[in-house]
Write an enzyme that holds these catalytic residues in place. Structure first.
Site, mmCIF file in Angstrom:
data_model
loop_
_atom_site.group_PDB
_atom_site.id
_atom_site.type_symbol
_atom_site.label_atom_id
_atom_site.label_comp_id
_atom_site.label_asym_id
_atom_site.label_seq_id
_atom_site.Cartn_x
_atom_site.Cartn_y
_atom_site.Cartn_z
ATOM 1 N N ASP A 71 0.852 -1.195 0.000
ATOM 2 C CA ASP A 71 0.000 0.000 0.000
ATOM 3 C C ASP A 71 0.884 1.241 0.000
ATOM 4 O O ASP A 71 1.948 1.241 0.629
ATOM 5 C CB ASP A 71 -0.893 0.027 1.251
ATOM 6 N N ASP A 141 -7.328 -6.039 -2.906
ATOM 7 C CA ASP A 141 -8.279 -5.178 -2.190
ATOM 8 C C ASP A 141 -7.770 -3.741 -2.211
ATOM 9 O O ASP A 141 -7.803 -3.031 -1.203
ATOM 10 C CB ASP A 141 -8.445 -5.674 -0.748
ATOM 11 N N HIS A 144 -10.285 0.903 -6.644
ATOM 12 C CA HIS A 144 -11.474 0.361 -7.302
ATOM 13 C C HIS A 144 -11.706 0.904 -8.704
ATOM 14 O O HIS A 144 -12.746 0.648 -9.295
ATOM 15 C CB HIS A 144 -12.715 0.628 -6.434
#
Length: 216
Positions: A71, A141, A144
């Site tokens: 991340d 995850d 998006h």
């Protein structure tokens, strides 16, 4: 019988800042434990504050492997100011940008799992371009948008070992169910269409796929 975390791990997961509901968390944990039996690292793309990382770290600890989490810690699109998923507490007051890295580190410390996790801080495509080792488990995850979800899939899915698991979060087949878009759903469909992955389970918006052959 699905694998389940100890009560203290589940409590740490539920107390951590994040968005994954408990039923999806339990499915994620069971998948991570299953994949961990391959004896290879477990990796997630999209750390945020470490809610799901707790489960992966505990599964990695049980398997004697390492959990990796990728991340840049500046937040994805839907977490920026003006969006429903924005949390002002994650903004660094000195620079005015999101920085979830401190929250993530506190989350792992409180759960007693720091030594089982390697945090890869940076953009997913840049890190994936440097990666050359097989993985037992990849959990997508992150962002998006189609750009980000596709890059995460193309960057990391090829590293899933045969018999390993690819897990995709926020898979919503119906547009009205997800206002941030259906990019994860399109990634999920692409993985199935590749013939390299077969679906194992679906829990809420979480899809678990097993690598059945090479190629994507």
């Amino acid at each position: 019988m699905p694998a389940a975390p100890q009560p203290e791990i589940l409590a740490a997961f539920e107390a951590a800042k994040g968005f994954m509901p408990p039923d999806e968390g339990l499915a994620l944990y069971d998948a991570a434990v299953t994949a961990g039996r391959l004896g290879l690292p477990l990796l997630e793309v999209g750390t945020y504050c470490g809610r799901s990382t707790i489960l992966l770290a505990d599964a990695a600890r049980a398997a004697g492997v390492t959990a990796l989490t990728v991340d840049h810690h500046r937040g994805s699109e839907e977490q920026q100011p003006g969006w429903d998923y924005h949390d002002p507490e994650t903004v660094d007051p000195e620079i005015g940008l999101m920085d979830t890295l401190p929250s993530f580190r506190r989350t792992l410390f409180r759960a007693g799992l720091e030594e089982h996790v390697v945090a890869l801080v940076g953009r997913s495509p840049q890190i994936a371009a440097l990666w050359n080792s097989p993985l037992a488990f990849v959990f997508i995850d992150g962002g998006h948008t189609d750009e980000h979800a596709t890059a995460d899939y193309e960057g990391w899915a090829p590293h899933v070992a045969e018999g390993g698991l690819l897990v995709v979060h926020d898979v919503f087949p119906h547009p009205e169910d997800e206002f941030t878009g259906q990019a994860p759903y399109r990634v999920y469909l692409r993985a199935l269409a590749s013939g390299a992955f077969a679906e194992v389970s679906a829990t809420g918006s979480l899809r678990v796929l097993r690598r059945t052959r090479a190629g994507i």
